[in-house]
Design an enzyme around this catalytic site. Structure first.
Site, PDB file in Angstrom:
ATOM      1  N   GLU A 102      45.394 -15.630  -9.097  1.00 51.33           N
ATOM      2  CA  GLU A 102      44.316 -15.334 -10.036  1.00 51.33           C
ATOM      3  C   GLU A 102      44.596 -15.880 -11.436  1.00 51.33           C
ATOM      4  O   GLU A 102      45.736 -15.884 -11.905  1.00 51.33           O
ATOM      5  CB  GLU A 102      44.081 -13.819 -10.083  1.00 51.33           C
ATOM      6  N   CYS A 115      44.779 -16.888 -19.261  1.00 54.02           N
ATOM      7  CA  CYS A 115      45.997 -16.316 -18.701  1.00 54.02           C
ATOM      8  C   CYS A 115      46.247 -16.947 -17.342  1.00 54.02           C
ATOM      9  O   CYS A 115      45.438 -16.783 -16.419  1.00 54.02           O
ATOM     10  CB  CYS A 115      45.853 -14.796 -18.584  1.00 54.02           C
ATOM     11  N   CYS A 122      55.446 -11.866  -6.890  1.00 56.53           N
ATOM     12  CA  CYS A 122      56.545 -11.749  -7.851  1.00 56.53           C
ATOM     13  C   CYS A 122      57.665 -10.941  -7.214  1.00 56.53           C
ATOM     14  O   CYS A 122      57.407  -9.952  -6.525  1.00 56.53           O
ATOM     15  CB  CYS A 122      56.074 -11.074  -9.136  1.00 56.53           C
ATOM     16  N   CYS A 126      58.415  -4.836 -10.888  1.00 55.43           N
ATOM     17  CA  CYS A 126      58.183  -3.872 -11.966  1.00 55.43           C
ATOM     18  C   CYS A 126      57.258  -2.785 -11.417  1.00 55.43           C
ATOM     19  O   CYS A 126      56.218  -3.076 -10.837  1.00 55.43           O
ATOM     20  CB  CYS A 126      57.557  -4.565 -13.171  1.00 55.43           C
ATOM     21  N   CYS A 129      53.341  -2.544 -12.150  1.00 57.26           N
ATOM     22  CA  CYS A 129      52.567  -3.789 -12.034  1.00 57.26           C
ATOM     23  C   CYS A 129      52.131  -4.031 -10.593  1.00 57.26           C
ATOM     24  O   CYS A 129      52.943  -3.980  -9.664  1.00 57.26           O
ATOM     25  CB  CYS A 129      53.422  -4.967 -12.522  1.00 57.26           C
ATOM     26  N   CYS A 354      45.740  -6.525 -17.658  1.00 55.02           N
ATOM     27  CA  CYS A 354      47.196  -6.669 -17.579  1.00 55.02           C
ATOM     28  C   CYS A 354      47.768  -5.754 -16.496  1.00 55.02           C
ATOM     29  O   CYS A 354      47.493  -4.559 -16.458  1.00 55.02           O
ATOM     30  CB  CYS A 354      47.799  -6.322 -18.934  1.00 55.02           C
TER      31      CYS A 354
END
Length: 373
Positions: A102, A115, A122, A126, A129, A354
């Site tokens: 995205e 962005c 990933c 975290c 997230c 975010c």
């Protein structure tokens, strides 16, 4: 869909010129038996004239055009979905192989920020997230990252032609899916293309590289590249950061801030200031005592602190800090003399805010490319 797959299979046998910065483009044209200046011409067609069809590059000879068609392609990412938020934010879902990534367009009154993503998934995990919950699949290629930017710029231009003028992209932030510094080899080339006068020609002050804190990589890039740096800190002590960001168990806050100082000593981007990103999690990292610890940590580091109200994600026990707790945190640091902002919530209704990016692709087989170049 079948046609798209056939085209992709055919193009995979050729070199995608979006993978090349100027030096690599020069090497390529020399291998074709051409002069160096042809590389500049090709770069200008791609990045200045927004042309990706060799037959339209009319200052190249027909013979060279045919050689380029035989050996190379200019292959953009395939957009499977475009979502628009009520606040003007746009999210594009790009399909790479069978995985979705995205990219987010965030408009203000006169300018916009793009962005971009650097990985499929990933590996840093975290806890707050959504991308981290996906796990890691692979790094994106240079062409796949550059393609996001090229597509977005031209898609926004296309809106202008439809009498729906949107603010131009003036800022690029590497804060999308993935950890950019775990894709360092490709990111260095991407940054070169973004900054180069024959590439996108962005100012170094308008490009931000964000990291969760890969200390060796930060030290490695110090003096090699000069763009704005953003650190996803999100905690004021190692105990909290170990819990919400597993990478801290390997590179703790002291090590991280030492590498940040090293980078800033060799950088003039963003007036020598680092952006400290700090997500606000209720009763986790948002107490006034945490604000005091943060002030102590950052007192000798030129920085701007960006408080981020946490955006909800599925299957998470976290909650966003209350307005009062965020305000108290903000006011304490402001009184201590820090430059500090509270990030606006943008695109949360389309899962574009975010920490919300997951590359949803449930219905991609029924989607079509809404911008076929």
């Amino acid at each position: 869909m079948f046609k798209k797959q056939c085209l992709e299979n055919k193009s995979k046998k050729k070199i995608n010129l979006l993978n090349f910065n100027l030096q690599k483009m020069i090497n390529f044209v020399l291998q074709l038996g051409e002069k160096k200046f042809r590389a500049i011409q090709i770069m200008e067609w791609i990045y200045k004239k927004n042309c990706i069809k060799f037959e339209k590059m009319n200052n190249l000879s027909n013979f060279l055009q045919e050689k380029l068609k035989k050996k190379s392609v200019i292959q953009l990412p395939y957009c499977i979905k475009e979502l628009k938020s009520t606040d003007g934010t746009i999210k594009w879902n790009f399909l790479f192989d069978t995985e979705c990534v995205e990219t987010i367009y965030i408009p203000e009154k006169k300018r916009a920020t793009l962005c971009i993503s650097s990985q499929v998934g990933c590996m840093l995990n975290c806890k707050f997230c959504a991308t981290g919950k996906l796990g890691y699949t692979r790094n994106l290629l240079v062409s796949e990252i550059i393609g996001q930017i090229w597509y977005a710029i031209n898609r926004i231009n296309q809106y202008g032609k439809q009498a729906c003028i949107l603010p131009p992209i003036k800022n690029i932030v590497m804060m999308g899916m993935g950890e950019p510094l775990l894709n360092l080899k490709n990111i260095l080339i991407v940054i070169d293309i973004i900054l180069h006068k024959y590439g996108f020609n962005f100012s170094k002050n308008k490009v931000t590289l964000s990291t969760a804190g890969l200390v060796p990589a930060i030290n490695k890039i110090a003096g090699k590249i000069d763009v704005s740096l953003a650190i996803s800190l999100h905690a004021s002590n190692d105990c909290v950061r170990n819990t919400i960001m597993p990478i801290n168990k390997r590179y703790n806050i002291k090590m991280l801030l030492s590498s940040v100082k090293n980078y800033l000593n060799k950088s003039t981007a963003n007036r020598g200031i680092v952006t400290i990103e700090y997500v606000m999690l209720l009763y986790i990292n948002d107490d006034k005592s945490h604000a005091k610890e943060l002030a102590c940590l950052l007192k000798n580091i030129p920085c701007k602190i960006n408080l981020i109200p946490w955006n909800s994600i599925k299957n998470s026990s976290y909650k966003c800090s209350s307005y009062n707790r965020i305000t108290t945190f903000f006011e304490y640091l402001k009184k201590k003399g820090f430059i500090i902002t509270i990030r606006k919530n943008r695109g949360s209704d389309i899962q574009a805010a975010c920490g919300q990016l997951i590359g949803t692709q449930n219905s991609f087989r029924k989607s079509i490319n809404i911008f076929n170049l």
